[in-house]
Design an enzyme around this catalytic site. Structure first.
Site, PDB file in Angstrom:
ATOM      1  N   ASP A  25     -54.488  43.226   5.912  1.00 11.76           N
ATOM      2  CA  ASP A  25     -53.841  44.344   5.219  1.00 11.76           C
ATOM      3  C   ASP A  25     -52.359  44.083   4.972  1.00 11.76           C
ATOM      4  O   ASP A  25     -51.755  44.668   4.070  1.00 11.76           O
ATOM      5  CB  ASP A  25     -54.022  45.636   6.007  1.00 11.76           C
ATOM      6  CG  ASP A  25     -55.472  46.073   5.940  1.00 11.76           C
ATOM      7  OD1 ASP A  25     -56.280  45.579   6.742  1.00 11.76           O
ATOM      8  OD2 ASP A  25     -55.804  46.869   5.045  1.00 11.76           O
ATOM      9  N   ARG A  40     -61.252  51.920  -0.174  1.00 11.56           N
ATOM     10  CA  ARG A  40     -60.611  51.318   0.996  1.00 11.56           C
ATOM     11  C   ARG A  40     -60.668  49.794   0.872  1.00 11.56           C
ATOM     12  O   ARG A  40     -61.334  49.266  -0.011  1.00 11.56           O
ATOM     13  CB  ARG A  40     -61.275  51.793   2.297  1.00 11.56           C
ATOM     14  CG  ARG A  40     -62.796  51.645   2.231  1.00 11.56           C
ATOM     15  CD  ARG A  40     -63.431  51.261   3.503  1.00 11.56           C
ATOM     16  NE  ARG A  40     -62.963  50.020   4.051  1.00 11.56           N
ATOM     17  CZ  ARG A  40     -63.361  48.812   3.639  1.00 11.56           C
ATOM     18  NH1 ARG A  40     -64.217  48.661   2.617  1.00 11.56           N
ATOM     19  NH2 ARG A  40     -62.910  47.718   4.214  1.00 11.56           N
ATOM     20  N   ASN A  75     -54.702  43.765  10.505  1.00 12.18           N
ATOM     21  CA  ASN A  75     -56.048  43.995   9.962  1.00 12.18           C
ATOM     22  C   ASN A  75     -56.693  45.098  10.801  1.00 12.18           C
ATOM     23  O   ASN A  75     -56.090  45.605  11.760  1.00 12.18           O
ATOM     24  CB  ASN A  75     -56.873  42.706   9.980  1.00 12.18           C
ATOM     25  CG  ASN A  75     -58.148  42.821   9.151  1.00 12.18           C
ATOM     26  OD1 ASN A  75     -58.104  43.260   8.000  1.00 12.18           O
ATOM     27  ND2 ASN A  75     -59.286  42.481   9.719  1.00 12.18           N
ATOM     28  N   ALA A 118     -57.621  46.649   1.495  1.00 16.11           N
ATOM     29  CA  ALA A 118     -56.287  46.524   0.906  1.00 16.11           C
ATOM     30  C   ALA A 118     -56.296  46.191  -0.597  1.00 16.11           C
ATOM     31  O   ALA A 118     -55.634  46.878  -1.392  1.00 16.11           O
ATOM     32  CB  ALA A 118     -55.476  45.503   1.702  1.00 16.11           C
TER      33      ALA A 118
HETATM   34  O1  MRU Z   1     -59.240  51.071   6.903  1.00 19.25           O
HETATM   35  P1  MRU Z   1     -59.832  50.092   5.917  1.00 19.25           P
HETATM   36  O2  MRU Z   1     -61.325  50.175   5.869  1.00 19.25           O
HETATM   37  O3  MRU Z   1     -59.189  50.195   4.555  1.00 19.25           O
HETATM   38  O4  MRU Z   1     -59.453  48.686   6.528  1.00 19.25           O
HETATM   39  C1  MRU Z   1     -59.812  47.540   5.817  1.00 19.25           C
HETATM   40  C2  MRU Z   1     -59.502  46.269   6.502  1.00 19.25           C
HETATM   41  O5  MRU Z   1     -58.909  46.223   7.552  1.00 19.25           O
HETATM   42  C3  MRU Z   1     -59.872  45.027   5.750  1.00 19.25           C
HETATM   43  O6  MRU Z   1     -60.228  44.017   6.616  1.00 19.25           O
HETATM   44  C4  MRU Z   1     -58.673  44.581   4.909  1.00 19.25           C
HETATM   45  O7  MRU Z   1     -58.203  45.640   4.137  1.00 19.25           O
HETATM   46  C5  MRU Z   1     -58.994  43.434   4.053  1.00 19.25           C
HETATM   47  S1  MRU Z   1     -60.048  43.879   2.703  1.00 19.25           S
HETATM   48  C6  MRU Z   1     -60.249  42.500   1.757  1.00 19.25           C
END
Ligand code: MRU
Length: 359
Positions: free
Chosen positions: A246, A55, A256, A57
């Protein structure tokens, strides 16, 4: 799927030693168990993204690059056209696993383009091109995170307290991370900082991953429930908010983790700078504003029963579980990319990335 416990050297995403599987640290089990998985089947690769075993992005983008390559090795095609049709089908299926983070689609597309460009060399050459591309995606994420960390560190001073939401550290990327990158870099250089981690309901990335990463690295941090951010801001304990992203739209609206826009609204109220940090691969030139960003809806059980010894809500109650929200660009002080710090108006300051994407 094979699983081995290995607590010595966590590494979130890479090609397996055999070169035929993607090896990930299963983030859904942290912080209690450190389990690595080697995945090669299409359905288990899809499941790993959908279940948040991998997980964040950028990490999803790196995973997508290796996944496309690993799948290409299993081809039954005898000619370039059928091989490309298989690659296209793999791309479309993996892309349907999570809709919000743009990095997934972009890295899948990049692999398809790599295969298409090598078509003249036949299947073996297309596979080699996909391996080179997967490695290039990974290497460039490492370099981008490092540059973002340097730029982000320039926005704070020794002794500052940073509030962060969700997890945008090494686990979500490679090496330094984005929102947490400046913090890890500061720690390396002996610069004292303190991090307040929102626990990030319902999947607790802040508690399970951010607090874990910081604590393991010996970085000073305090975990709070999401609804405590307002109080610590009011008490004057926060100097800046650093969050990941994201998908960033052309006007700077930013998707995000759910709850991020609330943090931004609180920060604006208390006059605290709110910074979004992410690689340029998260900027989507095809997306004019936040209203065009698809928001993932997830299972109700994540709210009612996941992570609890017994359910915390009546089983029949209806729930609404959006995984992301969009922070309006007017609430964002600056967007930090590997190229530097972009200030409003974002349409203009981010435009260098759109031009690059067009060429
Ligand atoms: O659902 P997730 O855990 O994949 O969500 C992740 C986020 O919202 C992070 O803040 C985003 O992907 C940035 S990671 C550098």
């Amino acid at each position: 799927m094979s699983a081995v416990d290995d607590v010595t050297r966590p590494q979130n995403v890479r090609l397996s030693d055999s070169g035929r599987a993607v090896r990930i640290l299963d983030q859904s089990l942290l912080p209690n168990r450190t389990v690595y998985l080697e995945l090669s089947g299409l359905s288990e690769l899809y499941e790993a993204i959908a279940s948040l075993r991998v997980r964040g992005a950028p990490a999803i983008g790196i995973f997508a690059g290796y996944a496309m390559y690993v799948l290409s090795l299993q081809t039954a095609a005898e000619d370039a056209g059928s091989f490309l049709a298989e690659c296209r089908a793999n791309r479309d299926y993996l892309n349907s696993s999570r809709p919000t983070a743009v990095n997934l689609r972009r890295m899948l597309d990049r692999q398809l383009t790599a295969a298409q460009s090598a078509r003249g060399g036949g299947i073996a050459e297309m596979q080699r091109a996909m391996l080179r591309t997967a490695e290039a995606i990974h290497r460039s994420d490492i370099a981008m995170c490092r540059a973002i960390s340097e730029h982000g560190l320039g926005l704070i001073k020794p002794g500052d307290s940073i509030l962060t939401h969700c997890n945008a550290g090494p686990l979500a990327t490679s090496e330094y991370g984005t929102a947490l990158g400046p913090v890890f870099l500061a720690h390396e250089r002996g610069i004292p900082l303190h991090v307040w981690c929102d626990e990030t309901r319902p999947l607790l990335q802040g508690a399970r991953l951010t607090a874990y990463e910081l604590q393991s690295a010996g970085i000073d941090c305090t975990l709070i429930c999401d609804n405590m951010a307002s109080l610590v801001m009011k008490q004057g304990r926060i100097n800046a908010c650093f969050v990941g992203c994201d998908r960033v739209a052309r006007n700077g609206d930013t998707a995000n983790k759910i709850g991020t826009s609330g943090v931004a609204i609180l920060a604006a109220y208390y006059g605290i700078p709110f910074y979004v940090l992410g690689p340029s691969s998260t900027i989507d030139p095809d997306c004019p504003d936040g209203a065009h960003i698809p928001i993932e809806l997830r299972d109700e059980e994540e709210i009612k029963s996941r992570f609890f010894a017994s359910p915390t809500a009546p089983p029949e109650v209806r729930c609404y579980n959006p995984a992301f929200d969009v922070t309006d660009h007017t609430l964002i002080t600056a967007i930090v990319t590997e190229r530097g710090v972009c200030y409003p108006p974002f349409e203009a300051s981010l435009s260098a990335f759109f031009k690059e994407a067009e060429t």
